[in-house]
Scaffold this motif. Structure first.
Motif, PDB file in Angstrom:
ATOM      1  N   GLY A 175       0.030  11.556  -3.797  1.00 47.06           N
ATOM      2  CA  GLY A 175       0.594  10.458  -4.566  1.00 47.06           C
ATOM      3  C   GLY A 175       1.954  10.026  -4.050  1.00 47.06           C
ATOM      4  O   GLY A 175       2.216   8.834  -3.859  1.00 47.06           O
ATOM      5  N   LYS A 176       2.832  10.995  -3.808  1.00 45.16           N
ATOM      6  CA  LYS A 176       4.174  10.679  -3.295  1.00 45.16           C
ATOM      7  C   LYS A 176       4.112  10.089  -1.898  1.00 45.16           C
ATOM      8  O   LYS A 176       4.884   9.184  -1.549  1.00 45.16           O
ATOM      9  N   VAL A 178       1.658   8.261  -0.524  1.00 46.39           N
ATOM     10  CA  VAL A 178       1.206   6.867  -0.565  1.00 46.39           C
ATOM     11  C   VAL A 178       2.297   5.968  -1.148  1.00 46.39           C
ATOM     12  O   VAL A 178       2.494   4.831  -0.684  1.00 46.39           O
ATOM     13  N   ALA A 179       3.027   6.461  -2.157  1.00 45.57           N
ATOM     14  CA  ALA A 179       4.124   5.682  -2.728  1.00 45.57           C
ATOM     15  C   ALA A 179       5.188   5.390  -1.667  1.00 45.57           C
ATOM     16  O   ALA A 179       5.727   4.274  -1.591  1.00 45.57           O
ATOM     17  N   GLU A 210      -0.221  -0.453  -2.218  1.00 46.74           N
ATOM     18  CA  GLU A 210       0.088  -0.458  -3.647  1.00 46.74           C
ATOM     19  C   GLU A 210      -1.151  -0.125  -4.475  1.00 46.74           C
ATOM     20  O   GLU A 210      -1.086   0.682  -5.417  1.00 46.74           O
ATOM     21  N   GLY A 213      -2.155   3.543  -4.416  1.00 45.42           N
ATOM     22  CA  GLY A 213      -1.345   4.311  -5.344  1.00 45.42           C
ATOM     23  C   GLY A 213      -1.875   4.224  -6.763  1.00 45.42           C
ATOM     24  O   GLY A 213      -1.938   5.228  -7.487  1.00 45.42           O
TER      25      GLY A 213
END
Length: 287
Positions: A175-176, A178-179, A210, A213
């Motif tokens: 998650g982090k 891709v962010a 985006e 995410g």
């Protein structure tokens, strides 16, 4: 480190790709090599035993991972010098691709023993083949730094890379990661996310950074497993040649040379027909 010289190599180091998911994916040649080798060097012997036992492979195993590779290399060179074939496998996929083995392969090559590959699964290539992004030129980055600041710094270095980018990532950082990609590469950069390749719960989605995410946040299951991210390269910038001010250029040239040489230079630099450049040079010289 000791160096074992093999003037007449009689043993081989085999680099064997093993299944990422199902046992059915293993090649018959890989099974044959693993059975015939004197020893199997495996990243995790307990994990690898779950592969070898059902296949009837009872070859002795030796652990080889990032913490003991230097010492194990000495032992395996000695085995090769004694005429024993050695097989190298990782937890899954192709050894050395974000897995241990480089130290061993380099030492074996320097010692003069033959090295052969038994090709098979590789998550990076499998993901690239289904991503729908250009695959003629690509960059394999493996795992990005675990910490946020160095990860963002590395992504910034890659932001202008025009080739397709391939990354590995773990479940607790996906998650982090891709962010950070959305922030550094831009929210609209295309990403194909592949999860659990060749396994029961395999998934792949192609969305903007985006949207990827948002997809990860939509379901806890989307963040489970092992991930490959295939990221579109940056758009190729078309470099434009600034237009030249013909009169200004002619004025500078006429100050140091005659009309004919000046016209010739302007024609070459601007593409203007030489007779037009000459006519303009004559006009400017007459004033």
């Amino acid at each position: 480190m000791s160096v074992f010289t093999a003037a007449r190599p009689s043993a081989t180091l085999w680099i064997v790709a093993t299944p990422i998911g199902n046992l059915e994916d293993i090649a018959p040649r890989a099974v044959r090599v693993l059975r015939q080798a004197a020893v199997i060097a495996a990243e995790d012997t307990r994990h690898s035993a779950r592969l070898t036992r059902p296949l009837g492979i009872d070859t002795p195993m030796l652990s080889l991972h990032e913490h003991n590779e230097q010492a194990r290399t000495e032992q395996l060179l000695a085995r090769l010098a004694d005429g024993d074939d050695v097989a190298l496998i990782s937890d899954a996929g192709t050894p050395l691709i974000s897995d241990p083995g480089f130290v061993l392969v380099r030492a074996v090559r320097r010692a003069g023993f033959p090295i052969q590959s038994v090709p098979g699964p590789c998550a990076a290539i499998a993901a690239l083949s289904i991503a729908g992004l250009p695959s003629d030129r690509f960059v394999f980055e493996g795992f990005l730094p675990a910490k946020a600041t160095p990860r963002a710094a590395r992504l910034a270095e890659l932001a202008a890379e025009t080739r397709t980018l391939v990354f590995y990532e773990s479940s607790h950082r996906i998650g982090k990661c891709v962010a950070d990609m959305a922030r550094v590469f831009g929210a609209e950069r295309q990403i194909t996310l592949c999860r659990e390749l060749t396994k029961l719960h395999e998934q792949s989605v192609s969305l903007s950074a985006e949207a990827i995410g948002e997809w990860l946040l939509a379901d806890d299951n989307h963040r489970r497993g092992e991930f490959v991210l295939v990221v579109a390269g940056a758009p190729v910038r078309q470099e434009t040649t600034p237009s030249l001010d013909v009169d200004a250029l002619l004025a500078e040239l006429l100050a140091i040379t005659g009309t004919r040489p000046a016209a010739k230079i302007v024609a070459r630099l601007t593409g203007m027909p030489r007779n037009e450049a000459y006519a303009r040079a004559l006009e400017m010289a007459s004033h």
